[in-house]
Design a protein around this motif. Sequence first.
Motif, PDB file in Angstrom:
ATOM      1  N   VAL A 144     -18.877  15.822 -19.870  1.00  0.00           N
ATOM      2  CA  VAL A 144     -20.054  16.327 -20.587  1.00  0.00           C
ATOM      3  C   VAL A 144     -19.663  16.782 -21.988  1.00  0.00           C
ATOM      4  N   VAL A 145     -18.520  17.451 -22.101  1.00  0.00           N
ATOM      5  CA  VAL A 145     -18.043  17.887 -23.420  1.00  0.00           C
ATOM      6  C   VAL A 145     -17.768  16.682 -24.304  1.00  0.00           C
TER       7      VAL A 145
ATOM      8  N   VAL B 145     -25.152  17.700 -11.804  1.00  0.00           N
ATOM      9  CA  VAL B 145     -24.513  18.663 -12.705  1.00  0.00           C
ATOM     10  C   VAL B 145     -24.953  18.480 -14.142  1.00  0.00           C
ATOM     11  N   ALA B 146     -25.015  17.228 -14.594  1.00  0.00           N
ATOM     12  CA  ALA B 146     -25.188  17.000 -16.028  1.00  0.00           C
ATOM     13  C   ALA B 146     -26.050  15.784 -16.317  1.00  0.00           C
TER      14      ALA B 146
ATOM     15  N   PRO C  35     -17.533  18.391 -16.053  1.00  0.00           N
ATOM     16  CA  PRO C  35     -17.666  19.230 -17.264  1.00  0.00           C
ATOM     17  C   PRO C  35     -16.900  18.681 -18.460  1.00  0.00           C
TER      18      PRO C  35
ATOM     19  N   SER D  89     -22.548  13.596 -10.527  1.00  0.00           N
ATOM     20  CA  SER D  89     -22.733  13.825 -11.955  1.00  0.00           C
ATOM     21  C   SER D  89     -24.187  14.140 -12.291  1.00  0.00           C
TER      22      SER D  89
END
Length: 258
Positions: A114-115, A199-200, A111, A196
């Motif tokens: 990703v940010v 998730v993203a 996360p 990964s």
Amino acid sequence: MSLKQSTLVKSAPWLLTAVLFIVWELICVGFAIPDYLLPAPTAIWASGLENAAPIMMHATQTLMTTLAGFALAVVVGMVLGLAVGASPVVYKATYPLLVGFNSIPKVAFVPVLVVWFGIGTIPAILTAFLISFFPVVVNVATGLATLEPELEDVLRSLGAHRWDIMVKVGLPRSLPYFFASLKVAITLAFVGSVISETVASNLGIGYLMMSASSSMNMPLVFAGLIVIGVMGVVMYELFALLERNLTGWAHRTPGAAT
């Protein structure tokens, strides 16, 4: 080792794999297990053939992502391992930090990545790097740090400087450790990429598996798992072959006298 024994050893992995798939098929058919719970190998094979094109596309993305993260891990791990292994002070100062960092589940970083970088390939590459560089660091540092003190004393008495000892003795001695770490790191890099991607990402085997599981298409999910496993085995064997060719001097020849 006789020719018959050698043939048996080489064929053993294939025979065991075939037996496992046959038993798997018999269990699924015998107990009438539905495909959405545990698909039979024949159902997985059929799904793989039906979805060969998307599987190939996503597998290529995962392989490229994994290799990029792995290459970054090798470079950073090698440099950091040299720094840690060459100095006892650096070794004692950084080793607890490295162990602590490696203890953190890498999925927790996704996360954050990703940010910072958005959804896509970069978080997958960095996750593969984060999860795979630790074995390289540890093995290179261990190879340098465990150089025999008696050998160092002899080399110093012959006029060798610390840099000479590390380059001419320490680095060659650490090569078996280094190549052994590559076999571990490449498999971990696949784990990081797939984590990964689940998730993203909108590409890769991880994304394909998540999309298939959302529609209860379990044969496709298992096809993705098998593709990941096959790629991992191929890359592992590639580095094992590289290890045998470049560091054969460090290993006892099978059948050699003890």
